[in-house]
Design a protein around this motif. Structure first.
Motif, PDB file in Angstrom:
ATOM      1  N   MET A 171      -1.059   4.628  -0.768  1.00 17.43           N
ATOM      2  CA  MET A 171       0.286   4.376  -0.080  1.00 17.43           C
ATOM      3  C   MET A 171      -0.190   4.114   1.302  1.00 17.43           C
ATOM      4  O   MET A 171      -0.515   5.192   2.009  1.00 17.43           O
ATOM      5  CB  MET A 171       1.283   5.867  -0.377  1.00 17.43           C
ATOM      6  CG  MET A 171       1.572   5.907  -1.718  1.00 17.43           C
ATOM      7  SD  MET A 171       2.393   4.598  -2.477  1.00 17.43           S
ATOM      8  CE  MET A 171       1.223   3.866  -3.457  1.00 17.43           C
ATOM      9  N   LEU A 172      -0.434   3.044   1.580  1.00 14.85           N
ATOM     10  CA  LEU A 172      -1.015   2.334   2.959  1.00 14.85           C
ATOM     11  C   LEU A 172      -0.284   2.835   4.047  1.00 14.85           C
ATOM     12  O   LEU A 172      -0.947   3.413   5.031  1.00 14.85           O
ATOM     13  CB  LEU A 172      -1.064   1.002   2.938  1.00 14.85           C
ATOM     14  CG  LEU A 172      -1.991   0.259   4.029  1.00 14.85           C
ATOM     15  CD1 LEU A 172      -3.303   0.813   4.073  1.00 14.85           C
ATOM     16  CD2 LEU A 172      -1.933  -1.354   3.732  1.00 14.85           C
ATOM     17  N   PRO A 173       1.090   3.390   4.044  1.00 13.83           N
ATOM     18  CA  PRO A 173       1.672   3.785   5.461  1.00 13.83           C
ATOM     19  C   PRO A 173       1.046   5.028   5.750  1.00 13.83           C
ATOM     20  O   PRO A 173       1.492   5.668   6.805  1.00 13.83           O
ATOM     21  CB  PRO A 173       3.045   3.626   5.243  1.00 13.83           C
ATOM     22  CG  PRO A 173       3.194   2.402   4.302  1.00 13.83           C
ATOM     23  CD  PRO A 173       2.012   2.468   3.462  1.00 13.83           C
ATOM     24  N   ARG A 218       3.691   0.978  -0.529  1.00 10.29           N
ATOM     25  CA  ARG A 218       4.369   1.271   0.706  1.00 10.29           C
ATOM     26  C   ARG A 218       5.369   2.540   0.689  1.00 10.29           C
ATOM     27  O   ARG A 218       5.798   3.101   1.388  1.00 10.29           O
ATOM     28  CB  ARG A 218       5.123   0.150   1.369  1.00 10.29           C
ATOM     29  CG  ARG A 218       6.234  -0.166   0.563  1.00 10.29           C
ATOM     30  CD  ARG A 218       6.834  -1.229   1.511  1.00 10.29           C
ATOM     31  NE  ARG A 218       8.289  -1.703   0.665  1.00 10.29           N
ATOM     32  CZ  ARG A 218       9.418  -1.701   1.056  1.00 10.29           C
ATOM     33  NH1 ARG A 218       9.595  -1.022   2.535  1.00 10.29           N
ATOM     34  NH2 ARG A 218      10.689  -1.911   0.686  1.00 10.29           N
ATOM     35  N   ARG A 248       1.654  10.995   7.877  1.00 15.14           N
ATOM     36  CA  ARG A 248       1.764   9.926   8.810  1.00 15.14           C
ATOM     37  C   ARG A 248       1.594  10.027  10.441  1.00 15.14           C
ATOM     38  O   ARG A 248       1.136   9.137  11.187  1.00 15.14           O
ATOM     39  CB  ARG A 248       2.768   9.080   8.506  1.00 15.14           C
ATOM     40  CG  ARG A 248       2.963   8.405   7.279  1.00 15.14           C
ATOM     41  CD  ARG A 248       4.335   7.744   6.912  1.00 15.14           C
ATOM     42  NE  ARG A 248       4.379   7.308   5.246  1.00 15.14           N
ATOM     43  CZ  ARG A 248       5.177   6.770   4.721  1.00 15.14           C
ATOM     44  NH1 ARG A 248       6.466   6.647   5.345  1.00 15.14           N
ATOM     45  NH2 ARG A 248       5.144   6.415   3.645  1.00 15.14           N
ATOM     46  N   VAL A 305       5.985   2.271   7.568  1.00 16.80           N
ATOM     47  CA  VAL A 305       6.527   1.333   6.590  1.00 16.80           C
ATOM     48  C   VAL A 305       7.013   0.006   7.140  1.00 16.80           C
ATOM     49  O   VAL A 305       6.515  -1.070   6.458  1.00 16.80           O
ATOM     50  CB  VAL A 305       7.676   2.154   6.047  1.00 16.80           C
ATOM     51  CG1 VAL A 305       8.375   1.260   4.835  1.00 16.80           C
ATOM     52  CG2 VAL A 305       7.306   3.366   5.453  1.00 16.80           C
ATOM     53  N   SER A 306       7.573  -0.297   8.184  1.00 10.13           N
ATOM     54  CA  SER A 306       7.709  -1.553   8.825  1.00 10.13           C
ATOM     55  C   SER A 306       6.544  -2.278   8.841  1.00 10.13           C
ATOM     56  O   SER A 306       6.671  -3.470   8.801  1.00 10.13           O
ATOM     57  CB  SER A 306       8.803  -1.358   9.986  1.00 10.13           C
ATOM     58  OG  SER A 306       8.076  -0.948  10.899  1.00 10.13           O
ATOM     59  N   ARG A 307       5.492  -1.784   9.184  1.00  8.77           N
ATOM     60  CA  ARG A 307       4.060  -2.648   9.542  1.00  8.77           C
ATOM     61  C   ARG A 307       3.489  -2.699   8.432  1.00  8.77           C
ATOM     62  O   ARG A 307       2.081  -2.912   8.493  1.00  8.77           O
ATOM     63  CB  ARG A 307       3.550  -1.777  10.589  1.00  8.77           C
ATOM     64  CG  ARG A 307       4.167  -1.514  12.014  1.00  8.77           C
ATOM     65  CD  ARG A 307       3.244  -0.875  13.082  1.00  8.77           C
ATOM     66  NE  ARG A 307       2.207  -1.294  13.223  1.00  8.77           N
ATOM     67  CZ  ARG A 307       1.174  -0.930  14.044  1.00  8.77           C
ATOM     68  NH1 ARG A 307       1.514   0.339  14.662  1.00  8.77           N
ATOM     69  NH2 ARG A 307       0.009  -1.677  14.379  1.00  8.77           N
ATOM     70  N   PHE A 308       3.931  -2.291   7.078  1.00  8.84           N
ATOM     71  CA  PHE A 308       3.106  -2.628   5.908  1.00  8.84           C
ATOM     72  C   PHE A 308       2.423  -4.125   5.837  1.00  8.84           C
ATOM     73  O   PHE A 308       1.166  -3.964   5.642  1.00  8.84           O
ATOM     74  CB  PHE A 308       3.995  -2.242   4.506  1.00  8.84           C
ATOM     75  CG  PHE A 308       3.290  -2.384   3.350  1.00  8.84           C
ATOM     76  CD1 PHE A 308       2.213  -1.381   3.032  1.00  8.84           C
ATOM     77  CD2 PHE A 308       3.748  -3.127   2.387  1.00  8.84           C
ATOM     78  CE1 PHE A 308       1.706  -1.488   1.941  1.00  8.84           C
ATOM     79  CE2 PHE A 308       2.925  -3.268   1.218  1.00  8.84           C
ATOM     80  CZ  PHE A 308       1.851  -2.603   0.761  1.00  8.84           C
ATOM     81  N   TYR A 326      -0.452  -3.851   7.878  1.00  8.58           N
ATOM     82  CA  TYR A 326      -1.580  -3.112   7.427  1.00  8.58           C
ATOM     83  C   TYR A 326      -2.375  -3.656   6.476  1.00  8.58           C
ATOM     84  O   TYR A 326      -3.394  -3.668   6.234  1.00  8.58           O
ATOM     85  CB  TYR A 326      -0.893  -1.677   7.058  1.00  8.58           C
ATOM     86  CG  TYR A 326      -0.381  -0.787   8.082  1.00  8.58           C
ATOM     87  CD1 TYR A 326      -0.527  -1.068   9.577  1.00  8.58           C
ATOM     88  CD2 TYR A 326      -0.049   0.475   7.944  1.00  8.58           C
ATOM     89  CE1 TYR A 326      -0.226  -0.309  10.324  1.00  8.58           C
ATOM     90  CE2 TYR A 326       0.417   1.394   8.943  1.00  8.58           C
ATOM     91  CZ  TYR A 326       0.399   0.880  10.202  1.00  8.58           C
ATOM     92  OH  TYR A 326       0.759   1.862  10.959  1.00  8.58           O
ATOM     93  N   VAL A 327      -1.730  -4.379   5.404  1.00  8.45           N
ATOM     94  CA  VAL A 327      -2.185  -5.188   4.182  1.00  8.45           C
ATOM     95  C   VAL A 327      -3.288  -6.204   4.842  1.00  8.45           C
ATOM     96  O   VAL A 327      -4.471  -6.145   4.413  1.00  8.45           O
ATOM     97  CB  VAL A 327      -1.290  -5.606   3.339  1.00  8.45           C
ATOM     98  CG1 VAL A 327      -1.913  -6.651   2.295  1.00  8.45           C
ATOM     99  CG2 VAL A 327      -0.532  -4.720   2.605  1.00  8.45           C
ATOM    100  N   SER A 372       7.587  -6.036  -2.488  1.00 14.91           N
ATOM    101  CA  SER A 372       6.258  -6.254  -2.513  1.00 14.91           C
ATOM    102  C   SER A 372       5.915  -7.374  -3.293  1.00 14.91           C
ATOM    103  O   SER A 372       4.917  -8.242  -3.272  1.00 14.91           O
ATOM    104  CB  SER A 372       5.583  -5.055  -3.400  1.00 14.91           C
ATOM    105  OG  SER A 372       5.609  -3.894  -2.524  1.00 14.91           O
TER     106      SER A 372
END
Length: 347
Positions: free
Chosen positions: A81-83, A111, A124, A135-138, A141-142, A186
């Motif tokens: 979960m990247l965030p 996310r 976080r 979350v908004s920057r997912f 981040y990817v 996604s």
């Protein structure tokens, strides 16, 4: 598409009421070795936090354990979960795993928080941002993870000075990156980035066809992938008889019912403990609806259902979540019902 799809495994590393975390991890290793020998294509582990019935809190650590215990199966996250994490940390961890096990590592990214709000904040806060910002920057981040894992690395400008940031000094290869989701968000992002995509059919159970159609119809070829690529995930309990398969599915179904109705969560109960629960009619109806989306039955019924699902959703790979529960008296460090599910599905 072949008559029968390629099979893979998603493991949440469940912790039963008769197990410690150590027992659950031992059972996971046994299951992964079996999947490897049975010809399964991938073995992925999820990321969940602060849940009494789930030991899969740290996918990179589990991936290292599984890859070291197996020989040829691809091992990955379903997902990270990247965030919750700094992108560089994820890139470094997975690049290192790819270096240790070349050509065998998958990086599935999601996310969702994978936990409750309090634990999410704790995770976080350490990653450098509040939950909403992370979350908004997912998408960013990817992109960062993809760039930093590439052999050429990422060009970073700090106070007018250019630097190169690499996840590993000399990358001989990179993990295969997948985007995961349970909504169309996604699907759109994966299509726009030209990445493979998986919808969480095993968890959501609805919206799968729409998400896959959106992904396929808007896919843009990239350096990562020239055509859409996806597979299906589904919960499975398979036994010598359909009746026994249904009995073994009950602990997981009751846990999902508790999750969806806001009831307290505990370790996954044993089959006999689950059978003692006297659920009201409304909950029985909900349990039946959830069970209808699972693969439950004997070997012939289960394999036919898997083939039917693959054909229906146009995929040539099905990732099963072996959710079959254990009976009283089962050795704590083993999961024979989950193992039998994989054996019977493999044919």
């Amino acid at each position: 598409m072949t008559d029968f799809p390629r099979l893979s495994v998603l493991d949440l590393v469940p912790v039963r009421s008769d197990q410690t975390s150590s027992d659950a991890l031992a059972a996971m290793r046994e299951l992964a070795r079996a999947a490897d020998s049975l010809g399964y294509h991938r073995y992925w582990v999820a990321e969940h936090h602060n849940m009494p019935a789930v030991a899969s809190t740290n996918p990179p650590v589990l991936i290292a354990m599984i890859a070291a215990a197996t020989e040829r199966i691809r091992v990955g996250s379903g997902g990270i979960m990247l965030p919750n994490h700094a992108p560089l940390v994820v890139a470094e961890q997975l690049a290192l795993l790819e270096a240790a096990h070349p050509g065998r590592i998958d990086l599935g990214l999601g996310r969702a928080p994978g936990t409750d709000p309090v634990t999410s904040f704790a995770l976080r806060h350490g990653a450098g941002g509040v939950s909403e910002d992370a979350v908004s920057r997912f998408p960013e981040y990817v992109d960062n993870v993809l760039t930093m894992m590439a052999p050429e690395g990422a060009q970073i400008s700090v106070r007018g000075n250019q630097s190169v940031l690499r996840a590993t000094p000399v990358a001989g290869g990179v993990p295969q990156v997948w985007l995961l989701g349970s909504s169309d968000y996604s699907a759109r992002l994966a299509a726009s980035r030209g990445l493979p995509y998986v919808f969480a059919h095993h968890f959501s159970g609805s919206g799968t066809a729409e998400a896959l159609e959106l992904y396929r119809s808007t896919f843009q070829p990239s350096e990562h992938l020239d055509a859409p690529r996806t597979f299906l995930t589904v919960n499975a309990s398979v036994a010598e008889s359909a009746e026994e398969a249904r009995r073994r599915a009950l602990p997981q179904l009751q846990m999902m019912l508790a999750l969806r109705t806001g009831q307290p969560l505990g370790p996954q109960v044993l089959v006999e403990e689950a059978e003692k629960v006297d659920a009201p009619p409304a909950q029985v109806e909900l349990l039946d609806k959830m069970a209808a989306r699972y693969v439950i039955g004997d070997a012939g019924q289960a394999r036919a259902r898997v083939a039917e699902l693959a054909a229906s959703y146009g995929v040539d790979e099905v990732m099963v979540v072996p959710i079959a529960g254990a009976h009283v008296g089962t050795e704590p460090h083993s999961a024979p019902a989950r193992l039998e599910t994989l054996q019977l599905l493999a044919g």
